[in-house]
Design a protein around this motif. Structure first.
Motif, mmCIF file in Angstrom:
data_model
loop_
_atom_site.group_PDB
_atom_site.id
_atom_site.type_symbol
_atom_site.label_atom_id
_atom_site.label_comp_id
_atom_site.label_asym_id
_atom_site.label_seq_id
_atom_site.Cartn_x
_atom_site.Cartn_y
_atom_site.Cartn_z
ATOM 1 N N ILE A 1 0.835 -1.203 0.000
ATOM 2 C CA ILE A 1 0.000 0.000 0.000
ATOM 3 C C ILE A 1 0.867 1.250 0.000
ATOM 4 C CG2 ILE A 1 -1.553 1.394 1.459
ATOM 5 C CD1 ILE A 1 -2.999 -0.877 0.027
ATOM 6 N N HIS A 2 1.929 1.215 0.782
ATOM 7 C CA HIS A 2 2.738 2.422 0.972
ATOM 8 C C HIS A 2 3.890 2.568 -0.021
ATOM 9 C CE1 HIS A 2 0.374 3.600 4.348
ATOM 10 N NE2 HIS A 2 0.487 2.399 4.856
ATOM 11 N N ASP A 3 4.104 1.594 -0.887
ATOM 12 C CA ASP A 3 5.186 1.770 -1.870
ATOM 13 C C ASP A 3 4.669 2.306 -3.204
ATOM 14 O OD1 ASP A 3 4.357 -0.258 -3.616
ATOM 15 O OD2 ASP A 3 6.154 -1.446 -3.394
ATOM 16 N N ALA A 4 3.419 2.726 -3.208
ATOM 17 C CA ALA A 4 2.801 3.351 -4.389
ATOM 18 C C ALA A 4 2.804 2.434 -5.611
ATOM 19 C CB ALA A 4 3.485 4.678 -4.715
ATOM 20 N N GLY A 5 2.733 1.131 -5.366
ATOM 21 C CA GLY A 5 2.602 0.190 -6.461
ATOM 22 C C GLY A 5 3.850 -0.016 -7.289
ATOM 23 N N THR A 6 5.018 0.307 -6.747
ATOM 24 C CA THR A 6 6.242 0.107 -7.520
ATOM 25 C C THR A 6 6.610 -1.366 -7.642
ATOM 26 O OG1 THR A 6 7.643 0.428 -5.573
ATOM 27 C CG2 THR A 6 7.162 2.383 -6.911
ATOM 28 N N ARG A 7 6.165 -2.178 -6.694
ATOM 29 C CA ARG A 7 6.382 -3.635 -6.743
ATOM 30 C C ARG A 7 5.034 -4.316 -6.592
ATOM 31 N NH1 ARG A 7 9.924 -4.611 -1.841
ATOM 32 N NH2 ARG A 7 9.324 -6.750 -2.246
ATOM 33 N N SER A 8 4.952 -5.530 -7.092
ATOM 34 C CA SER A 8 3.699 -6.271 -6.978
ATOM 35 C C SER A 8 3.465 -6.713 -5.540
ATOM 36 C CB SER A 8 3.726 -7.497 -7.895
ATOM 37 O OG SER A 8 4.627 -8.464 -7.380
ATOM 38 N N LEU A 9 2.226 -6.956 -5.230
ATOM 39 C CA LEU A 9 1.883 -7.478 -3.913
ATOM 40 C C LEU A 9 2.524 -8.852 -3.718
ATOM 41 C CD1 LEU A 9 0.424 -7.388 -1.219
ATOM 42 C CD2 LEU A 9 -1.693 -8.031 -2.421
ATOM 43 N N ALA A 10 2.533 -9.665 -4.763
ATOM 44 C CA ALA A 10 3.157 -10.996 -4.668
ATOM 45 C C ALA A 10 4.630 -10.884 -4.312
ATOM 46 C CB ALA A 10 2.972 -11.759 -5.974
ATOM 47 N N SER A 11 5.334 -9.917 -4.895
ATOM 48 C CA SER A 11 6.759 -9.764 -4.561
ATOM 49 C C SER A 11 6.936 -9.316 -3.117
ATOM 50 C CB SER A 11 7.458 -8.804 -5.531
ATOM 51 O OG SER A 11 7.073 -7.472 -5.302
ATOM 52 N N HIS A 12 6.020 -8.507 -2.621
ATOM 53 C CA HIS A 12 6.067 -8.115 -1.201
ATOM 54 C C HIS A 12 5.825 -9.336 -0.307
ATOM 55 C CE1 HIS A 12 6.620 -3.786 -1.054
ATOM 56 N NE2 HIS A 12 5.840 -3.680 -2.132
ATOM 57 N N VAL A 13 4.899 -10.197 -0.711
ATOM 58 C CA VAL A 13 4.626 -11.412 0.070
ATOM 59 C C VAL A 13 5.873 -12.288 0.114
ATOM 60 C CG1 VAL A 13 3.353 -13.603 0.029
ATOM 61 C CG2 VAL A 13 2.130 -11.438 -0.235
ATOM 62 N N GLU A 14 6.479 -12.521 -1.026
ATOM 63 C CA GLU A 14 7.681 -13.361 -1.063
ATOM 64 C C GLU A 14 8.803 -12.765 -0.216
ATOM 65 O OE1 GLU A 14 7.988 -13.485 -5.321
ATOM 66 O OE2 GLU A 14 7.040 -15.468 -5.407
ATOM 67 N N ALA A 15 9.010 -11.460 -0.319
ATOM 68 C CA ALA A 15 10.075 -10.806 0.457
ATOM 69 C C ALA A 15 9.782 -10.850 1.954
ATOM 70 C CB ALA A 15 10.242 -9.361 -0.002
ATOM 71 N N THR A 16 8.545 -10.671 2.333
ATOM 72 C CA THR A 16 8.178 -10.695 3.749
ATOM 73 C C THR A 16 8.317 -12.100 4.313
ATOM 74 O OG1 THR A 16 6.671 -8.843 3.378
ATOM 75 C CG2 THR A 16 6.369 -10.094 5.408
ATOM 76 N N ALA A 17 7.907 -13.111 3.542
ATOM 77 C CA ALA A 17 8.065 -14.497 3.986
ATOM 78 C C ALA A 17 9.547 -14.842 4.151
ATOM 79 C CB ALA A 17 7.400 -15.453 2.996
ATOM 80 N N ALA A 18 10.367 -14.389 3.220
ATOM 81 C CA ALA A 18 11.821 -14.638 3.319
ATOM 82 C C ALA A 18 12.397 -13.923 4.538
ATOM 83 C CB ALA A 18 12.514 -14.180 2.052
ATOM 84 N N ARG A 19 11.926 -12.719 4.789
ATOM 85 C CA ARG A 19 12.412 -11.953 5.943
ATOM 86 C C ARG A 19 12.054 -12.673 7.235
ATOM 87 N NH1 ARG A 19 15.981 -9.235 8.371
ATOM 88 N NH2 ARG A 19 15.282 -7.588 9.728
ATOM 89 N N LEU A 20 10.842 -13.188 7.350
ATOM 90 C CA LEU A 20 10.465 -13.921 8.554
ATOM 91 C C LEU A 20 11.321 -15.174 8.714
ATOM 92 C CD1 LEU A 20 8.624 -14.258 11.016
ATOM 93 C CD2 LEU A 20 7.010 -15.466 9.512
ATOM 94 N N ARG A 21 11.534 -15.885 7.618
ATOM 95 C CA ARG A 21 12.383 -17.069 7.646
ATOM 96 C C ARG A 21 13.791 -16.702 8.170
ATOM 97 N NH1 ARG A 21 13.579 -18.159 2.292
ATOM 98 N NH2 ARG A 21 15.359 -16.833 2.710
ATOM 99 N N ASP A 22 14.337 -15.599 7.649
ATOM 100 C CA ASP A 22 15.667 -15.157 8.073
ATOM 101 C C ASP A 22 15.694 -14.747 9.543
ATOM 102 O OD1 ASP A 22 16.478 -15.635 5.491
ATOM 103 O OD2 ASP A 22 16.544 -13.501 4.916
ATOM 104 N N LEU A 23 14.640 -14.119 10.006
ATOM 105 C CA LEU A 23 14.580 -13.707 11.416
ATOM 106 C C LEU A 23 14.545 -14.908 12.355
ATOM 107 C CD1 LEU A 23 12.074 -10.716 11.193
ATOM 108 C CD2 LEU A 23 14.493 -10.588 11.809
ATOM 109 N N TRP A 24 13.895 -15.988 11.921
ATOM 110 C CA TRP A 24 13.780 -17.179 12.763
ATOM 111 C C TRP A 24 15.005 -18.080 12.637
ATOM 112 C CZ3 TRP A 24 10.577 -18.117 16.654
ATOM 113 C CH2 TRP A 24 9.403 -17.388 16.725
ATOM 114 N N ALA A 25 15.873 -17.847 11.644
ATOM 115 C CA ALA A 25 17.031 -18.713 11.410
ATOM 116 C C ALA A 25 18.082 -18.553 12.498
ATOM 117 C CB ALA A 25 17.624 -18.426 10.051
#
Length: 186
Positions: A162-186
């Motif tokens: 919502i806040h990136d003004a549509g510069t990236r797809s929602l799917a790419s945000h989902v993938e990046a957020t899932a990867a970030r959570l994975r990295d935080l738990w590693a």
């Protein structure tokens, strides 16, 4: 605006968001929305069940999309891969239905009724994902934990989108957020 112009649902959504932002969600009626869009009350109710539906119309399709994505994922895919596939499919479906709108999010944030509806929408998707994960052989506790974590990933990704003004797809945000959570738990 003439009543015969095309795309009544989009006109009604735009009019609703404008009025909600100006007067508050609770202070706007379906009739006012229709009038502001240059349409009739009857046209409003032909497209939307109520004024909440103007904000959330189509969200009922998200839980089945998530469930189907898990069911149709590659055999042998791990639980995390199943979950991310479901979230990406939901993101793609949602992105086709709405555009990034800080104004829409502000309206939702301003209304307890809309915040409750948004939470129940996310909970329905999480429940569908948990059930689909169980059908794929993931244990009860793990399926619930993954699905609820997935719902948190999705909400976080959605807010970033919502806040990136549509510069990236929602799917790419989902993938990046899932990867970030994975990295935080590693």
């Amino acid at each position: 605006m003439p009543r015969w112009e095309p795309d009544a649902p989009a006109r009604l959504r735009a009019a609703a968001l404008e009025l909600f932002a100006e007067h508050g969600y609770e202070n706007v009626s379906a009739e006012q929305i229709a009038d502001h869009a240059g349409l009739t009350r009857r046209t409003f109710f032909r497209h939307f069940a109520d004024k909440r539906d103007v904000v959330f119309g189509g969200s009922e399709r998200l839980a089945p999309v998530a469930s189907q994505a898990i069911a149709e994922a590659e055999p042998g895919a791990g639980p995390r891969e199943l979950l991310v596939a479901a979230l990406v499919d939901v993101a793609t479906q949602l992105e086709d239905a709405i555009r990034p709108s800080p104004a829409r999010q502000a309206v939702i944030a301003s209304s307890p009724e809309l915040r409750e509806r948004e939470s129940s929408k996310h909970e329905a998707v999480a429940d569908a994902m948990a059930a689909a994960l169980r059908r794929r052989g993931v244990g009860e506790t793990d399926a619930t934990l993954l699905a609820r974590s997935g719902a948190a990933v999705f909400r976080t990704a959605f807010e970033a989108w919502i806040h990136d003004a549509g510069t990236r797809s929602l799917a790419s945000h989902v993938e990046a957020t899932a990867a970030r959570l994975r990295d935080l738990w590693a």
